[in-house]
Design a protein around this motif. Structure first.
Motif, PDB file in Angstrom:
ATOM      1  N   GLN A 116       0.865  -1.175   0.000  1.00 11.31           N
ATOM      2  CA  GLN A 116       0.000   0.000   0.000  1.00 11.31           C
ATOM      3  C   GLN A 116       0.906   1.230   0.000  1.00 11.31           C
ATOM      4  O   GLN A 116       1.739   1.405   0.892  1.00 11.31           O
ATOM      5  CB  GLN A 116      -0.906   0.015   1.221  1.00 11.31           C
ATOM      6  CG  GLN A 116      -1.937  -1.075   1.223  1.00 11.31           C
ATOM      7  CD  GLN A 116      -2.856  -0.966   2.422  1.00 11.31           C
ATOM      8  OE1 GLN A 116      -2.490  -0.436   3.447  1.00 11.31           O
ATOM      9  NE2 GLN A 116      -4.060  -1.488   2.268  1.00 11.31           N
ATOM     10  N   VAL A 117       0.726   2.041  -1.013  1.00 12.25           N
ATOM     11  CA  VAL A 117       1.583   3.215  -1.182  1.00 12.25           C
ATOM     12  C   VAL A 117       0.721   4.467  -1.171  1.00 12.25           C
ATOM     13  O   VAL A 117      -0.354   4.514  -1.782  1.00 12.25           O
ATOM     14  CB  VAL A 117       2.351   3.120  -2.526  1.00 12.25           C
ATOM     15  CG1 VAL A 117       3.225   4.324  -2.745  1.00 12.25           C
ATOM     16  CG2 VAL A 117       3.172   1.847  -2.580  1.00 12.25           C
ATOM     17  N   LEU A 118       1.192   5.474  -0.476  1.00 13.23           N
ATOM     18  CA  LEU A 118       0.490   6.758  -0.434  1.00 13.23           C
ATOM     19  C   LEU A 118       0.695   7.488  -1.750  1.00 13.23           C
ATOM     20  O   LEU A 118       1.819   7.606  -2.243  1.00 13.23           O
ATOM     21  CB  LEU A 118       1.033   7.612   0.727  1.00 13.23           C
ATOM     22  CG  LEU A 118       0.475   9.027   0.837  1.00 13.23           C
ATOM     23  CD1 LEU A 118      -1.016   9.012   1.118  1.00 13.23           C
ATOM     24  CD2 LEU A 118       1.216   9.793   1.917  1.00 13.23           C
ATOM     25  N   ASN A 119      -0.392   7.967  -2.316  1.00  9.56           N
ATOM     26  CA  ASN A 119      -0.323   8.765  -3.540  1.00  9.56           C
ATOM     27  C   ASN A 119      -0.994  10.105  -3.259  1.00  9.56           C
ATOM     28  O   ASN A 119      -2.183  10.156  -2.950  1.00  9.56           O
ATOM     29  CB  ASN A 119      -1.033   8.038  -4.693  1.00  9.56           C
ATOM     30  CG  ASN A 119      -0.943   8.830  -5.981  1.00  9.56           C
ATOM     31  OD1 ASN A 119       0.099   9.349  -6.319  1.00  9.56           O
ATOM     32  ND2 ASN A 119      -2.059   8.929  -6.689  1.00  9.56           N
ATOM     33  N   VAL A 120      -0.215  11.180  -3.339  1.00  7.94           N
ATOM     34  CA  VAL A 120      -0.746  12.526  -3.148  1.00  7.94           C
ATOM     35  C   VAL A 120      -0.684  13.228  -4.497  1.00  7.94           C
ATOM     36  O   VAL A 120       0.391  13.422  -5.055  1.00  7.94           O
ATOM     37  CB  VAL A 120       0.056  13.324  -2.093  1.00  7.94           C
ATOM     38  CG1 VAL A 120      -0.498  14.730  -1.947  1.00  7.94           C
ATOM     39  CG2 VAL A 120       0.056  12.601  -0.761  1.00  7.94           C
ATOM     40  N   GLU A 121      -1.861  13.570  -5.013  1.00  7.67           N
ATOM     41  CA  GLU A 121      -1.908  14.281  -6.286  1.00  7.67           C
ATOM     42  C   GLU A 121      -1.443  15.712  -6.052  1.00  7.67           C
ATOM     43  O   GLU A 121      -1.853  16.355  -5.086  1.00  7.67           O
ATOM     44  CB  GLU A 121      -3.345  14.295  -6.831  1.00  7.67           C
ATOM     45  CG  GLU A 121      -3.872  12.929  -7.191  1.00  7.67           C
ATOM     46  CD  GLU A 121      -5.307  12.981  -7.675  1.00  7.67           C
ATOM     47  OE1 GLU A 121      -5.748  14.045  -8.148  1.00  7.67           O
ATOM     48  OE2 GLU A 121      -5.979  11.950  -7.555  1.00  7.67           O
ATOM     49  N   LYS A 122      -0.592  16.198  -6.878  1.00  9.15           N
ATOM     50  CA  LYS A 122      -0.103  17.582  -6.812  1.00  9.15           C
ATOM     51  C   LYS A 122       0.355  17.936  -5.393  1.00  9.15           C
ATOM     52  O   LYS A 122      -0.243  18.761  -4.715  1.00  9.15           O
ATOM     53  CB  LYS A 122      -1.178  18.551  -7.285  1.00  9.15           C
ATOM     54  CG  LYS A 122      -1.625  18.298  -8.708  1.00  9.15           C
ATOM     55  CD  LYS A 122      -2.682  19.276  -9.127  1.00  9.15           C
ATOM     56  CE  LYS A 122      -3.161  18.941 -10.530  1.00  9.15           C
ATOM     57  NZ  LYS A 122      -4.248  19.791 -10.964  1.00  9.15           N
ATOM     58  N   GLU A 123       1.460  17.319  -4.965  1.00 10.43           N
ATOM     59  CA  GLU A 123       1.974  17.524  -3.607  1.00 10.43           C
ATOM     60  C   GLU A 123       2.202  18.991  -3.292  1.00 10.43           C
ATOM     61  O   GLU A 123       1.971  19.434  -2.177  1.00 10.43           O
ATOM     62  CB  GLU A 123       3.279  16.747  -3.398  1.00 10.43           C
ATOM     63  CG  GLU A 123       3.059  15.282  -3.177  1.00 10.43           C
ATOM     64  CD  GLU A 123       4.287  14.563  -2.654  1.00 10.43           C
ATOM     65  OE1 GLU A 123       5.090  15.189  -1.941  1.00 10.43           O
ATOM     66  OE2 GLU A 123       4.421  13.369  -2.955  1.00 10.43           O
ATOM     67  N   GLU A 124       2.665  19.763  -4.282  1.00 10.27           N
ATOM     68  CA  GLU A 124       2.948  21.174  -4.032  1.00 10.27           C
ATOM     69  C   GLU A 124       1.683  21.983  -3.747  1.00 10.27           C
ATOM     70  O   GLU A 124       1.740  23.057  -3.153  1.00 10.27           O
ATOM     71  CB  GLU A 124       3.742  21.800  -5.193  1.00 10.27           C
ATOM     72  CG  GLU A 124       3.022  21.815  -6.546  1.00 10.27           C
ATOM     73  CD  GLU A 124       3.054  20.481  -7.291  1.00 10.27           C
ATOM     74  OE1 GLU A 124       2.283  20.359  -8.266  1.00 10.27           O
ATOM     75  OE2 GLU A 124       3.797  19.564  -6.920  1.00 10.27           O
ATOM     76  N   LYS A 183      -2.655   3.578  -3.052  1.00 10.98           N
ATOM     77  CA  LYS A 183      -2.585   2.766  -4.257  1.00 10.98           C
ATOM     78  C   LYS A 183      -1.893   1.454  -3.905  1.00 10.98           C
ATOM     79  O   LYS A 183      -1.007   1.425  -3.060  1.00 10.98           O
ATOM     80  CB  LYS A 183      -1.813   3.486  -5.349  1.00 10.98           C
ATOM     81  CG  LYS A 183      -2.567   4.599  -6.010  1.00 10.98           C
ATOM     82  CD  LYS A 183      -1.928   4.986  -7.311  1.00 10.98           C
ATOM     83  CE  LYS A 183      -2.856   5.923  -8.045  1.00 10.98           C
ATOM     84  NZ  LYS A 183      -2.378   6.233  -9.373  1.00 10.98           N
ATOM     85  N   ILE A 184      -2.314   0.404  -4.566  1.00 11.32           N
ATOM     86  CA  ILE A 184      -1.668  -0.892  -4.396  1.00 11.32           C
ATOM     87  C   ILE A 184      -0.600  -1.004  -5.482  1.00 11.32           C
ATOM     88  O   ILE A 184      -0.895  -0.863  -6.669  1.00 11.32           O
ATOM     89  CB  ILE A 184      -2.680  -2.047  -4.518  1.00 11.32           C
ATOM     90  CG1 ILE A 184      -3.823  -1.867  -3.506  1.00 11.32           C
ATOM     91  CG2 ILE A 184      -1.991  -3.390  -4.345  1.00 11.32           C
ATOM     92  CD1 ILE A 184      -3.394  -1.852  -2.069  1.00 11.32           C
ATOM     93  N   LYS A 185       0.626  -1.221  -5.046  1.00  8.86           N
ATOM     94  CA  LYS A 185       1.734  -1.289  -5.992  1.00  8.86           C
ATOM     95  C   LYS A 185       2.497  -2.589  -5.762  1.00  8.86           C
ATOM     96  O   LYS A 185       2.882  -2.894  -4.642  1.00  8.86           O
ATOM     97  CB  LYS A 185       2.662  -0.095  -5.767  1.00  8.86           C
ATOM     98  CG  LYS A 185       3.828  -0.049  -6.715  1.00  8.86           C
ATOM     99  CD  LYS A 185       4.686   1.179  -6.471  1.00  8.86           C
ATOM    100  CE  LYS A 185       5.866   1.152  -7.422  1.00  8.86           C
ATOM    101  NZ  LYS A 185       6.793   2.241  -7.163  1.00  8.86           N
ATOM    102  N   PRO A 186       2.719  -3.352  -6.825  1.00 11.79           N
ATOM    103  CA  PRO A 186       3.486  -4.587  -6.652  1.00 11.79           C
ATOM    104  C   PRO A 186       4.962  -4.265  -6.450  1.00 11.79           C
ATOM    105  O   PRO A 186       5.494  -3.319  -7.029  1.00 11.79           O
ATOM    106  CB  PRO A 186       3.257  -5.328  -7.971  1.00 11.79           C
ATOM    107  CG  PRO A 186       2.908  -4.289  -8.957  1.00 11.79           C
ATOM    108  CD  PRO A 186       2.258  -3.177  -8.192  1.00 11.79           C
ATOM    109  N   SER A 187       5.591  -5.041  -5.591  1.00 15.24           N
ATOM    110  CA  SER A 187       7.038  -4.897  -5.413  1.00 15.24           C
ATOM    111  C   SER A 187       7.666  -6.267  -5.566  1.00 15.24           C
ATOM    112  O   SER A 187       7.014  -7.302  -5.412  1.00 15.24           O
ATOM    113  CB  SER A 187       7.352  -4.297  -4.034  1.00 15.24           C
ATOM    114  OG  SER A 187       6.972  -5.175  -3.016  1.00 15.24           O
TER     115      SER A 187
END
Length: 191
Positions: A116-124, A183-187
């Protein structure tokens, strides 16, 4: 003789001249000239050593920069290889028991795990005050930031960043936060 010894000798010669009521004998004059020449020679030698050491430091700095460039290139290559291996296992891997992909070889195994990965749209542009961290050298809590601001202290050097740990924890707990998602990201794991 080092500079300290030459300085001591010079002071001794000055004391002798003073004891002689300022009379400068031929012998004292010659000893002063030799002392002065020794000081000049020593300072020239010190300057040479200083320049040589500075040159060595510059060479070391250049070598460190060169090695860091090589290191960065190798790290980038490793990351590209891992990404290629991950893509290959996603395409060619067999389905595992937990829904992951896997490939077994006689000398190693590859498998994927979902993170599980954090995704922040437009961090700035992210400005949710509950997840903004303020710092002026040291980290400030939101309350400390408000107190500093209320005291009229210049905040030109305040750095803001997203508190990703708390943000991810709240998202995992089911809190809806605009502009952020998990987001679910494979590693890839290699053993």
């Amino acid at each position: 003789m080092n500079i300290f010894n030459l300085s001591e000798e010079y002071l001794s010669l000055m004391a002798e001249i003073e004891e002689a009521d300022g009379v400068l004998t031929e012998e004292l004059e010659e000893r002063l000239a030799v002392n002065e020449q020794n000081v000049h020679d020593k300072l020239r030698a010190y300057r040479y050593v200083k320049l040589m050491l500075e040159s060595n430091v510059t060479l070391i700095d250049n070598e460190i920069e060169r090695l860091n460039t090589i290191k960065k290139s190798k790290i980038n290559t490793i990351e590209r290889i891992k990404e290629t291996m991950l893509n290959a296992i996603l395409i060619f891997g067999e389905d595992g028991k937990s829904g992951n992909k896997k490939l077994d070889y006689y000398d190693f195994k590859l498998w994927t795990t979902n993170r599980q990965v954090l995704n922040v749209e437009k961090e700035e542009e992210f400005n949710n005050p509950d997840y903004i961290r303020y710092s002026i050298g040291d980290k400030l809590s939101t309350e400390e930031y408000k107190k500093v601001k209320s005291l009229g202290i210049s905040l030109d050097k305040v750095v803001t960043s997203i508190n990703k740990v708390d943000l991810l924890a709240d998202l995992k707990a089911g809190v809806e936060i605009e502009g952020a998602e998990i987001k679910i990201k494979p590693s890839l794991t290699i053993k």
